[in-house]
Design an enzyme around this catalytic site. Structure first.
Site, PDB file in Angstrom:
ATOM      1  N   ASN A 164     -70.102  -7.269   1.145  1.00 58.96           N
ATOM      2  CA  ASN A 164     -71.337  -7.432   1.900  1.00 58.96           C
ATOM      3  C   ASN A 164     -71.498  -6.214   2.820  1.00 58.96           C
ATOM      4  OD1 ASN A 164     -73.049  -8.087   4.140  1.00 58.96           O
ATOM      5  ND2 ASN A 164     -72.949 -10.228   3.511  1.00 58.96           N
TER       6      ASN A 164
ATOM      7  N   HIS B 138     -73.582  -4.951   7.526  1.00 63.14           N
ATOM      8  CA  HIS B 138     -73.277  -4.315   8.808  1.00 63.14           C
ATOM      9  C   HIS B 138     -73.292  -2.801   8.743  1.00 63.14           C
ATOM     10  CE1 HIS B 138     -73.096  -8.086  10.596  1.00 63.14           C
ATOM     11  NE2 HIS B 138     -71.961  -8.476  10.064  1.00 63.14           N
TER      12      HIS B 138
ATOM     13  N   HIS C 141     -77.977  -9.341   2.667  1.00 60.58           N
ATOM     14  CA  HIS C 141     -78.703 -10.522   3.162  1.00 60.58           C
ATOM     15  C   HIS C 141     -80.000 -10.024   3.791  1.00 60.58           C
ATOM     16  CE1 HIS C 141     -78.503 -14.342   5.955  1.00 60.58           C
ATOM     17  NE2 HIS C 141     -79.655 -14.225   5.328  1.00 60.58           N
TER      18      HIS C 141
ATOM     19  N   ARG D 281     -82.598 -10.932   5.877  1.00 60.62           N
ATOM     20  CA  ARG D 281     -82.928 -12.006   6.823  1.00 60.62           C
ATOM     21  C   ARG D 281     -84.406 -11.976   7.162  1.00 60.62           C
ATOM     22  NH1 ARG D 281     -78.555 -14.253  10.019  1.00 60.62           N
ATOM     23  NH2 ARG D 281     -80.282 -14.921  11.323  1.00 60.62           N
TER      24      ARG D 281
ATOM     25  N   ARG E  98     -82.903  -8.093  10.787  1.00 57.67           N
ATOM     26  CA  ARG E  98     -82.074  -7.442  11.799  1.00 57.67           C
ATOM     27  C   ARG E  98     -81.167  -6.361  11.224  1.00 57.67           C
ATOM     28  NH1 ARG E  98     -77.994 -12.267  13.517  1.00 57.67           N
ATOM     29  NH2 ARG E  98     -79.961 -13.206  14.127  1.00 57.67           N
TER      30      ARG E  98
ATOM     31  N   GLU F 207     -78.461 -12.523  -0.554  1.00 58.68           N
ATOM     32  CA  GLU F 207     -78.429 -13.742   0.258  1.00 58.68           C
ATOM     33  C   GLU F 207     -79.783 -13.920   0.915  1.00 58.68           C
ATOM     34  OE1 GLU F 207     -73.741 -13.413   1.669  1.00 58.68           O
ATOM     35  OE2 GLU F 207     -75.338 -13.368   3.150  1.00 58.68           O
TER      36      GLU F 207
ATOM     37  N   THR G 252     -74.210 -16.139   9.710  1.00 61.05           N
ATOM     38  CA  THR G 252     -74.472 -17.433   9.096  1.00 61.05           C
ATOM     39  C   THR G 252     -73.408 -18.411   9.587  1.00 61.05           C
ATOM     40  OG1 THR G 252     -75.148 -16.136   7.194  1.00 61.05           O
ATOM     41  CG2 THR G 252     -75.021 -18.504   6.881  1.00 61.05           C
TER      42      THR G 252
ATOM     43  N   GLU H 288     -70.739 -21.204  -3.055  1.00 68.79           N
ATOM     44  CA  GLU H 288     -69.889 -20.332  -2.250  1.00 68.79           C
ATOM     45  C   GLU H 288     -69.396 -21.193  -1.102  1.00 68.79           C
ATOM     46  OE1 GLU H 288     -71.217 -16.357  -1.224  1.00 68.79           O
ATOM     47  OE2 GLU H 288     -70.063 -16.443   0.639  1.00 68.79           O
TER      48      GLU H 288
ATOM     49  N   HIS I  70     -66.741 -15.803   4.132  1.00 69.88           N
ATOM     50  CA  HIS I  70     -66.973 -15.833   5.579  1.00 69.88           C
ATOM     51  C   HIS I  70     -65.668 -15.756   6.351  1.00 69.88           C
ATOM     52  CE1 HIS I  70     -69.196 -16.243   9.273  1.00 69.88           C
ATOM     53  NE2 HIS I  70     -70.290 -16.117   8.546  1.00 69.88           N
TER      54      HIS I  70
HETATM   55  N1  PXP Z   1     -71.001 -15.196   2.524  1.00 73.81           N
HETATM   56  C1  PXP Z   1     -72.144 -15.525   3.165  1.00 73.81           C
HETATM   57  C2  PXP Z   1     -73.051 -16.507   2.527  1.00 73.81           C
HETATM   58  C3  PXP Z   1     -72.491 -14.919   4.393  1.00 73.81           C
HETATM   59  O1  PXP Z   1     -73.632 -15.262   5.009  1.00 73.81           O
HETATM   60  C4  PXP Z   1     -71.620 -13.958   4.939  1.00 73.81           C
HETATM   61  C5  PXP Z   1     -71.944 -13.303   6.231  1.00 73.81           C
HETATM   62  O2  PXP Z   1     -73.050 -12.498   6.087  1.00 73.81           O
HETATM   63  C6  PXP Z   1     -70.453 -13.638   4.222  1.00 73.81           C
HETATM   64  C7  PXP Z   1     -70.161 -14.285   3.033  1.00 73.81           C
HETATM   65  C8  PXP Z   1     -69.500 -12.598   4.700  1.00 73.81           C
HETATM   66  O3  PXP Z   1     -68.890 -13.001   5.860  1.00 73.81           O
HETATM   67  P1  PXP Z   1     -68.020 -11.952   6.681  1.00 73.81           P
HETATM   68  O4  PXP Z   1     -68.964 -10.882   7.151  1.00 73.81           O
HETATM   69  O5  PXP Z   1     -67.466 -12.776   7.791  1.00 73.81           O
HETATM   70  O6  PXP Z   1     -66.996 -11.410   5.749  1.00 73.81           O
END
Ligand code: PXP
Length: 249
Positions: free
Chosen positions: A8, A11, A51, A53, A57, A78, A109, A159, A198
């Site tokens: 992901n 960030h 994602h 959003r 953001r 996402e 999330t 997931e 997550h």
């Molecule tokens: N899976 C989903 C559905 C998420 O919303 C997120 C956070 O954006 C992640 C995985 C990844 O989480 P993390 O950034 O804590 O690794």
């Protein structure tokens, strides 16, 4: 086949937006999302997750097309269940859509999607995405009721939210693992692919290896944080090396 890793890169966009929110498309705006996606792929990532959003953001609309067309890998988008984002998904046809709850005030999330409670609102979205050839994943807390509802509304994948596991005290971790195990077993039994994500880090990922049937982890914050120190390619490599220990049962 080994456990897959979806990286992901939200960030990476968060950092770009911190400086260039008013001009994210300016050629000098950095870091460049596609460069990050390619670094993750060089490190061994199997797919890229973004994602989009509602509050935009981090990931911007244009980023979806740039990653879709530029990154040579499956794309997992996402999204919250809103008409606006659904149209964008239908336009770009990512390989996967992961439906997540979205709340403007949250930092990330925070909990899983209440599929059982929102089945009627989710069903048409799932059907529309699947009609476009997109595989649909539901981001849920590890609860049997949510797993069954995900199947019932036509989902392909769940997931499982690992945030509670990641934040649990050492003593409470076993309880969280039991919940994840039970949810994974049920998901497999009803024909759903099992992913998880997550809060996963190289420090806590091994604790998840007693959860059966896992196909893919989705990891963002830890990898992007490590990337500041050792680069994203190496951060992904490091994670993949640990993930190779997973046996699947
Ligand atoms: N899976 C989903 C559905 C998420 O919303 C997120 C956070 O954006 C992640 C995985 C990844 O989480 P993390 O950034 O804590 O690794």
């Amino acid at each position: 086949m080994g456990l897959k890793l979806g990286v992901n890169i939200d960030h990476v966009a968060t950092l770009r937006q911190a400086r260039y929110a008013s001009m994210p498309d300016w050629p000098g705006a950095e870091p460049v999302l596609l460069e990050a996606a390619n670094a993750a792929l060089r490190g061994g990532a199997d797919s890229i997750t973004i994602h989009l959003r509602e509050d935009r953001r981090h990931i911007q609309d244009r980023d979806v097309g740039v990653i879709r067309e530029g990154a040579a890998c499956p794309l997992n988008l996402e999204m919250g269940n809103t008409a606006e984002i659904l149209e964008i998904a239908v336009r770009w046809k990512p390989d996967f859509v992961c439906l997540v709850p979205e709340n403007r005030a949250e930092v990330t999330t925070e909990g899983g999607l209440d599929v059982a409670g929102q089945a009627e609102e989710l069903r048409p979205t799932v059907a529309r995405l699947r009609d476009c050839g997109i595989l649909v994943s539901l981001f849920i807390d590890p609860e049997i009721e949510q797993v069954r509802a995900s199947r019932e509304i036509g989902g392909d994948i769940v997931e499982l939210h690992t945030g509670a596991y990641a934040q649990a005290s050492v003593g409470a971790r076993e309880t969280e693992i039991s919940r994840l195990r039970a949810a994974a077993i049920e998901a497999q039994a009803v024909g759903l692919q099992v992913n998880a994500g997550h809060g996963i880090t190289t420090g806590n990922v091994r604790g998840l290896f007693s959860v059966p049937h896992l196909i893919e982890f989705n990891i963002g914050h830890h990898l992007v944080s490590r990337a500041l120190l050792i680069g994203l390619e190496q951060a992904v490599r490091e994670m993949m090396e640990v993930m190779r220990e997973y046996s699947g049962d």
